[in-house]
Structure formats: C-alpha cells, structure tokens
Design a protein around this motif. Structure first.
Motif, short mmCIF file in Angstrom:
data_model
loop_
_atom_site.label_atom_id
_atom_site.label_comp_id
_atom_site.label_asym_id
_atom_site.label_seq_id
_atom_site.Cartn_x
_atom_site.Cartn_y
_atom_site.Cartn_z
N LEU A 94 0.82 -1.21 0.00
CA LEU A 94 0.00 0.00 0.00
C LEU A 94 0.86 1.26 0.00
CD1 LEU A 94 -2.74 -1.07 2.58
CD2 LEU A 94 -3.00 -0.86 0.10
N GLY A 95 2.07 1.18 0.52
CA GLY A 95 2.94 2.34 0.55
C GLY A 95 3.95 2.38 -0.57
N CYS A 96 3.85 1.45 -1.53
CA CYS A 96 4.82 1.38 -2.62
C CYS A 96 4.60 2.55 -3.58
CB CYS A 96 4.71 0.05 -3.35
SG CYS A 96 5.90 -0.16 -4.67
N ALA A 97 5.61 3.37 -3.75
CA ALA A 97 5.48 4.54 -4.60
C ALA A 97 5.39 4.18 -6.08
CB ALA A 97 6.67 5.48 -4.37
N ASP A 98 5.95 3.02 -6.47
CA ASP A 98 5.96 2.66 -7.88
C ASP A 98 4.56 2.35 -8.41
OD1 ASP A 98 8.62 3.02 -8.05
OD2 ASP A 98 9.18 0.91 -7.92
N ILE A 99 3.67 1.83 -7.57
CA ILE A 99 2.35 1.41 -8.05
C ILE A 99 1.23 2.20 -7.40
CG2 ILE A 99 3.11 -0.93 -8.62
CD1 ILE A 99 2.00 -1.88 -5.97
#
Length: 730
Positions: free
Chosen positions: A112-117
C-alpha cells in the motif's frame, strides 16, 4: 479515514504531515553514483571488480544489508508428523519440514505504501450508476458504520510448484505469493512488484513404497492447509474489522482440488456430479459443506458429493472466508492448456485419422471457432453444440471434464471478481524467474533456500530504496549528469582560489594508492610430509610414486621410465601443501555465454564435503594430445591435490568405442594399488560416472556417495552431464 492501528479519525482531521528527507541523503550510500553502481553490480553485472567505491563483494553486501527501507524479514518454523503409537511407521513420519515465510500483514502495508504502483491502485470501490434511473448497479456490501470510509484490502493468494532440473538431480520448491485486489489487474500482469513472494512451503519427500498410502496422502493435504493457516495468522485480527479479507486464490485445477478439499474430477465451484458436470447445480458454500459433513458419513461425502471430510480447509480459521468462493478459474491451465491443447487439439488429432466427411470437417472447424469466440465473447452454447461431432465420431467417451466445465462459470465469476482477463496462474509463473529461478542460479545449489532468501531480501531492499529515492526526486538524471555537475562545482571552486602555487603542486605527490587487486588462497594442510600424506591416504607406495613423478618431470625425454632405477630418481621429504579444490578454466567456442567463450569448472577433493562424507571428483586426463575425443583421454578419480600435481586412481576403457545401446563410454575401476601422480596441466575437464547397475540388488540407504566408486564393476561416462562433456565424449 483510519490510521494503521484501525482507529477512526474525525472527518475534518488534516492529513498526516510527511517529513521529507534531504535531497542529498543517499544513506547508506555516499552518492547517486555509489547507489547505482551497487545496484548494477548486484542485479546485472553479477561480479565485482576492485574500485574506489566498493572494496570487494563483502563490502557490497554489507552496504546492501544496511538499507533499512522495504525489508520484511523472513521467519522460520518447523513442522513434524504426529503419529499414533499403533499405526505402521514410515521414514517420512520422522522427517522435520522447514517452512520460511514473511508476515503477510507487513507485506500488505508495504504494498500500500509502494510509490511505484500508487497510481495503479484503487482505494475506494468503483461506483457505477444506471444512466436512466441514477441507481447504483452494485450494492454497498460493507454495512458496518465503524468502517465506513475505510479502505478495504482484498487479499489474493497464489501457490505454485516449480522445479529446477540439473544434471545431478532435481530440486522442487513450493511457493506462496500474495497480492492485493486494490492493484489494477494490468499491473499484476505487467511483472511489477505488485505480486510478492511470501513463503516457501514444505516439500514432502518419500520412498516409492509409501507414496501411495492413505496416511501419507492425508498428511500431505492437511499439511498444506496447516501451513497456510500458520503463515496467514497475522491477518486474523485485522479481518474482524474488515481491514483485509481473503478474496481470491490463483491456482490450477490440481491446486484447486487441494484447496477446496474435494475429490479429483469434481468441480470446486459447484455441486455437479463428476459424471455429468455440465448439468445445472447449486454453488458450493462452506456452511452447506459443514452441515453435510456433520450429518453424512465419509464414504457418502466422497462418492455423492466429492468432499474429503478428513481435510480441514485453512479458511475455517478466518472470518469472512469461503474457499469455494475464493477460487477463480485459471485461464492458462484450464482454458488454454486444458480445454484447448489437452482436449480440443487432441480430439482433432484423433479425429483426422478417421475417414473424413465434409459436414463433419465443417463441424470441427465450428467447434474451434466457438471455443475461441468464448475466450472473448459468451459463445459457450455454440461450443457445446458443435463439439458433438467428436462424440458421434467416437473420438471421446465423455464431455464431463473439469477443465472444460470451468468455462461454464467464467461469465459469472468475471463479474464477481471484476477481472475480465482473469486472475491467471501466469501471474505467479512469471514471478518464478525473478523471485526464484534467478536467485537459484546465483547460489551454489547446496541447501540453496537460505541463499535465495538473502538474495530476495536484497532485491526487495533495492526496489524499496529506489522507489524512496524516486519519491524524493533524487533519481533524476544519470550518473554522467551527476558527475558533470560535481565537476563543474569543483572547477568553479578551484578557479576562485587566489593563493594557488603551481610550482608547489608540481612537487607534491598523490598520497592515495592506486586500486590493486589481490587474492588469498586457502592452502589447506601446510605441514604434510610425504610420509604423513601416505599414511593419511593409506597409500604405502606413495613415496616411490612421488620419486617416479619427479624423475619424469625433470627428464621428460626418457623413453621408458621403468628403465630408470628407483635409487636414481629424485627424493623429496619436504612439506607438501594439500588443496581441497581447484578451478579448471578452459576455452569453449560452442558456449558464447561466458566471457569470450571462457568457462570454468570446480573440481573437488575434500575429506569433508558439506558436513557429510568426503568428495572425490573424477576428471578427464589428456594421455594422447594427438588424438581427439575419448581415445586421447583417460578417466581418473582425484584422491589428493598438491599443487602442481594430483594423486589419482585410474579407470580403464572397456572397448574401443562407446556402448552401442546408450552411446556412452564404459570404464572399469583399476586395482586399488594402481595409483599415480600426474601434473595438474594434464587435467582437461571434470567427468561424471554413472554406475552400471546390471542385475545388482541395490539398497540406496547402504551406499554413500563417496563409496559409490567401490561398489560396482563398471561405470558409464556420463556424456549428458553438460554440453561440454557431450562434446568431449561424442
């Protein structure tokens, strides 16, 4: 809005402030160049040369492991079979099975905190309205006011087996993947980091005599569900407040049978009988399964409902979870491989062998068209109508096939899961390369799982740190642009210095040392005398063999060494350095994958190998350089390496050519006293021998690998060990 602890915030509460880091904070790296260099060396170059930034590979690993972003540590537990005192014993009952996993709750928060997606995720449900009545097409199924406005995270699980086949054996891994339904389906199919490896499940190994026992099959099935329940246990508390919910399982038909606790050939989605799967039937439901399991006997459940009552599904420990409703038809294995390749193509191949009729040919073509149209449109009724041509031609005896029957559920399930192209097993299989196959190739293939876990964790750290740097705007530009900016700043700084003395600079010497490359060899035993070595190897004649070898090295033009008296041969009584392994580097023009076709093989001669018995490798020795192939080579077993020579035991050729049946040369072991010392430069390539079992009654448990060269009379020279051995022995 909710914070991670699940407590609701007021509607007018401001968003939590994000503390931005310094745009120059590349910690634990010194600069952008060092970060990109480390990433390149670890992921792409797969090697490390001496350079001013990273001293050696251990320095590289230390820097990578010090990254604190994005790491969900691997955890470990063991599981064993709890057997009854009265039941028959089998070896697998006493084995200890290792399981490695990562906390799925932490993995979900990382996703949920992944900046890429982040731009490819939906945090609220999609609202679709009827244009005429302004009414929503789908109802709001979350009626709990305590979670109103919260983000629901549907969990998608996928389990799959993969095999690594190498010349010396086969290694299997049982993988467990996790993704979340908030991520767009196209992103999951795009080989992004939206699908995460969270577990290596236990792989059971057994002897053939126990493989088909009922006790083993029951344990194998229940072990799978127990492992899933233990790995996912951290999700139980958060599912009670609908933070997360078990949503779907990606699995082929065999996995669906195991997950849904049904009998093979039955449907995991509906109650249709296996002999007539295409009849209309009710859907499976866990409450119905629990009810009939209490009321009916195990044989009735097995024969009339296709339910295995002995197995308890893992979903019983989680609220809002029904395994039958979580299963999604698999496009890759059920539709393409199962329905199309294994069934329809096979029918046509058998059909064309029969006398053809024009009408029947057209009907078979219509069947193909209807099947392909179903893949894009709902043409299932046409497919069932046209495929009768194969029944009339007696090509098939039944259409009650689980892979084809699954097509009946596709239209409804596509709407239920909101995935037009499906939650297909191709999503998990595409992850095998990055998550398992690539890491496995960079291990030493012995107890490789621990090494693979470390590699996976380092790859995850690189991905998380790279995304963090991207979020801070630090990865803009290239390494070259970064160097040019620093060079410009340095030039401006030096040009502004007024007290610059050129003459003094000419006399100065650079105090920094130039990069140098060094290596350290493990010399093994340093204090061996020839007599000590003869005692350790149990070779009394070793001193005489050594004297003959030295005479041959000093006078290689001697036509017959046997004519030289032993007393005239050189005598040596100094220290001998013994090595346990050596690397053979050679040129292989047929293998362009190496550096300019250069390759290397390791040859081992160790008294203790991998904490077990000794390991003595076999090699090809060049005995006649003027003859190609095996006629100019002999096979030996290395007993000891003492640079620049080795102590070997010879194998003799049987016949003047390879065996006509297998195409492999056959050798036999010489007398145990037929020992020689040869120069290490005569070693050509590593060799592998296969025992010629003939009519021997073999008990595998009684033969240790290090004793296998003493148990048989003849051996095949394995030409299929690798393509180099194939070229040498062909």
């Amino acid at each position: 809005m909710q914070v991670l602890t699940g407590h609701c915030l007021p509607d007018d509460a401001p968003l939590p402030l994000y503390v931005w880091g310094s745009p120059d904070d590349w910690a634990p790296y010194c600069s952008q160049i060092e970060f990109k260099l480390a990433k390149f060396l670890f992921e792409h170059a797969e090697m490390l040369v001496a350079n001013p930034l990273l001293t050696n590979h251990m320095d590289l690993y230390h820097v990578i492991d010090s990254m604190s972003v994005g790491a969900v540590k691997w955890e470990h537990f063991k599981i064993t079979y709890k057997h009854n005192q009265d039941e028959p014993k089998a070896p697998w009952m006493f084995d200890i099975y290792d399981v490695w996993y990562r906390d799925p709750h932490q993995v979900i928060h990382n996703l949920l905190g992944c900046a890429d997606i982040k731009d490819e995720m939906d945090f609220i449900p999609y609202w679709e309205f009827n244009a005429a009545s302004d009414q929503r097409h789908w109802k709001d199924f979350i009626n709990n006011p305590l979670v109103a406005g919260a983000t629901l995270v549907p969990i998608i699980l996928g389990s799959d087996k993969t095999t690594f086949s190498i010349a010396t054996g086969q290694t299997d891994y049982y993988l467990l993947y996790l993704s979340i339904g908030n991520v767009c389906n196209t992103t999951c199919h795009a080989h992004c980091d939206a699908v995460v490896l969270i577990g290596f499940l236990a792989m059971l190994k057994m002897t053939r005599e126990h493989a088909n026992t009922q006790v083993f099959h029951k344990f194998k099935k229940q072990l799978f569900h127990s492992l899933l329940a233990h790995i996912l246990q951290s999700l139980g508390p958060v599912m009670t407040v609908l933070e997360t919910v078990l949503f779907a399982c990606i699995a082929d038909y065999e996995e669906q049978v195991l997950l849904s606790c049904i009998v093979c050939k039955w449907c995991p989605k509906c109650l249709a009988h296996w002999e007539n799967l295409d009849e209309d039937a009710l859907w499976h439901h866990h409450k119905h399964t629990e009810l009939i399991s209490r009321e009916l006997g195990p044989l009735t459940l097995w024969d009339e409902y296709g339910i295995d009552r002995d197995i308890v599904p893992f979903t019983i420990r989680f609220p809002h979870a029904d395994i039958q409703r979580m299963l999604f038809p698999d496009i890759l294995h059920q539709l393409i491989k199962g329905g199309f390749k294994d069934h329809l193509v096979d029918w046509v191949e058998r059909y064309i062998l029969q006398p053809l009729k024009a009408m029947s040919c057209r009907m078979s073509v219509h069947t193909f068209c209807a099947f392909l149209e179903f893949c894009y449109l709902d043409a299932l009724a046409h497919f069932h109508s046209y495929c009768e041509v194969f029944w009339n031609a007696q090509v098939v005896t039944t259409f009650s096939l689980p892979w084809q029957h699954a097509m009946k559920h596709y239209p409804y399930l596509i709407c239920q899961f909101g995935a037009l192209n499906g939650l297909c097993s191709s999503i998990t299989k595409s992850k095998h390369i990055k998550a398992v196959k690539w890491p496995y190739q960079h291990t030493n293939h012995f107890q490789a799982l621990g090494q693979m876990l470390v590699i996976n964790q380092r790859l995850d750290k690189f991905a998380a740190v790279h995304a963090d740097f991207e979020k801070h705007g630090m990865s803009r530009g290239t390494c070259l642009s970064h160097v040019l900016v620093n060079l410009e700043q340095y030039t401006n700084k030096t040009s502004n210095e007024t007290n610059h003395n050129v003459s003094n600079n000419q006399d100065c010497k650079d105090g920094a040392d130039e990069p140098t490359a060094s290596f350290e060899e493990d010399p093994g035993d340093m204090d061996n005398s020839p007599m000590d070595l003869a005692t350790k190897l149990n070779i009394p004649q070793l001193l005489n063999i050594l004297r003959c070898f030295l005479q041959l090295q000093l006078q290689q033009d001697v036509p017959n060494l046997e004519d030289v008296p032993l007393d005239e041969c050189p005598f040596y009584d100094g220290c001998i350095c013994v090595y346990n392994s050596a690397s053979s580097t050679f040129y292989a023009p047929s293998d362009v994958s190496g550096l300019h076709s250069m390759n290397h093989k390791h040859i081992h001669c160790s008294p203790t190998w991998r904490n077990k018995g000794p390991c003595y490798d076999c090699v090809f020795i060049v005995t006649n350089p003027h003859v190609e192939g095996m006629l100019g080579l002999d096979v030996t077993c290395i007993l000891c390496m003492e640079y620049p020579c080795v102590i070997v035991c010879w194998f003799d050729h049987i016949g003047d050519g390879p065996d006509t049946c297998t195409g492999m040369w056959i050798v036999c072991a010489c007398n145990t006293q037929d020992i020689a010392i040869i120069h290490i430069n005569t070693i050509y390539h590593a060799a592998q021998l296969i025992p010629a079992y003939a009519n021997h009654q073999i008990n595998p448990a009684s033969i240790k690998p290090n004793k296998s060269y003493n148990k048989f009379l003849h051996y095949y020279v394995n030409k299929f060990a690798d393509h180099h051995a194939f070229e040498i022995t062909s």
